[in-house]
Design a protein around this motif. Structure first.
Motif, PDB file in Angstrom:
ATOM      1  N   ARG A 241       0.861  -1.185   0.000  1.00  0.00           N
ATOM      2  CA  ARG A 241       0.000   0.000   0.000  1.00  0.00           C
ATOM      3  C   ARG A 241       0.895   1.232   0.000  1.00  0.00           C
ATOM      4  O   ARG A 241       1.854   1.321   0.766  1.00  0.00           O
TER       5      ARG A 241
ATOM      6  N   GLU B  74      -3.407   0.214  -3.280  1.00  0.00           N
ATOM      7  CA  GLU B  74      -2.881  -1.116  -2.980  1.00  0.00           C
ATOM      8  C   GLU B  74      -2.671  -1.874  -4.276  1.00  0.00           C
ATOM      9  O   GLU B  74      -3.433  -1.731  -5.219  1.00  0.00           O
TER      10      GLU B  74
ATOM     11  N   ASP C 139       3.969   0.444   2.405  1.00  0.00           N
ATOM     12  CA  ASP C 139       3.852  -0.534   3.485  1.00  0.00           C
ATOM     13  C   ASP C 139       3.602  -1.891   2.851  1.00  0.00           C
ATOM     14  O   ASP C 139       2.715  -2.033   2.000  1.00  0.00           O
TER      15      ASP C 139
ATOM     16  N   LEU D 171       1.975  -5.224   2.969  1.00  0.00           N
ATOM     17  CA  LEU D 171       0.818  -5.754   3.687  1.00  0.00           C
ATOM     18  C   LEU D 171       0.884  -7.272   3.854  1.00  0.00           C
ATOM     19  O   LEU D 171       0.420  -7.810   4.861  1.00  0.00           O
ATOM     20  N   SER D 172       1.407  -7.958   2.858  1.00  0.00           N
ATOM     21  CA  SER D 172       1.504  -9.420   2.928  1.00  0.00           C
ATOM     22  C   SER D 172       2.583  -9.895   1.973  1.00  0.00           C
ATOM     23  O   SER D 172       3.042  -9.153   1.113  1.00  0.00           O
TER      24      SER D 172
END
Length: 131
Positions: free
Chosen positions: A73, A80, A100, A102-103
């Motif tokens: 993101r 995203e 960032d 996220l996964s």
């Protein structure tokens, strides 16, 4: 090959859980999550897991690997996206570099299925990485 150290860590955690559960004679399967950015080759991990299980309560257990795609993101614009391989960490919408993740870095045991028994979810602790 760090997949062997990961396989040994998985086996160690499952053996500990089996010991705590008591009266476990065999493990049928272990399900893990592996993020696409975790730097793990699933086929190599499965091979190492099979070798390392010999002579343990996990001998013959199946290793089920769930792949987790990388997602990021953008901090400035909140867009995203799927990171992909090789990873794209700059925002495809605004070009921002403040992102960032996220996964995609997951490496954790999700559940274990004992011999003739139910599936048990283990606490979702990450598998220790080799340092």
């Amino acid at each position: 090959m760090h997949e062997m150290s990961i396989a040994l860590a998985v086996i160690g955690q499952v053996e500990e859980a089996a010991e705590q559960a008591g009266d476990i004679t065999a493990v049928r399967s272990v399900r893990i999550q592996v993020g696409e950015l975790a730097g793990v080759v699933p086929d190599a991990l499965s091979f190492c897991f099979e070798l390392a299980c010999a002579g343990t309560v996990l001998e013959g257990a199946e290793l089920v690997t769930d792949s987790v795609p990388g997602r990021a993101r953008c901090a400035p614009c909140a867009h995203e996206w799927a990171v992909g391989m090789p990873p794209r960490l700059s925002c495809p919408r605004c070009g921002g570099a403040t992102t960032d993740l996220l996964s995609g870095r997951e490496l954790q045991i999700v559940s274990v299925r004992w011999e003739d028994g139910p599936t048990h979810a283990l606490t979702r602790e990450p598998i220790p990485e080799e340092r």
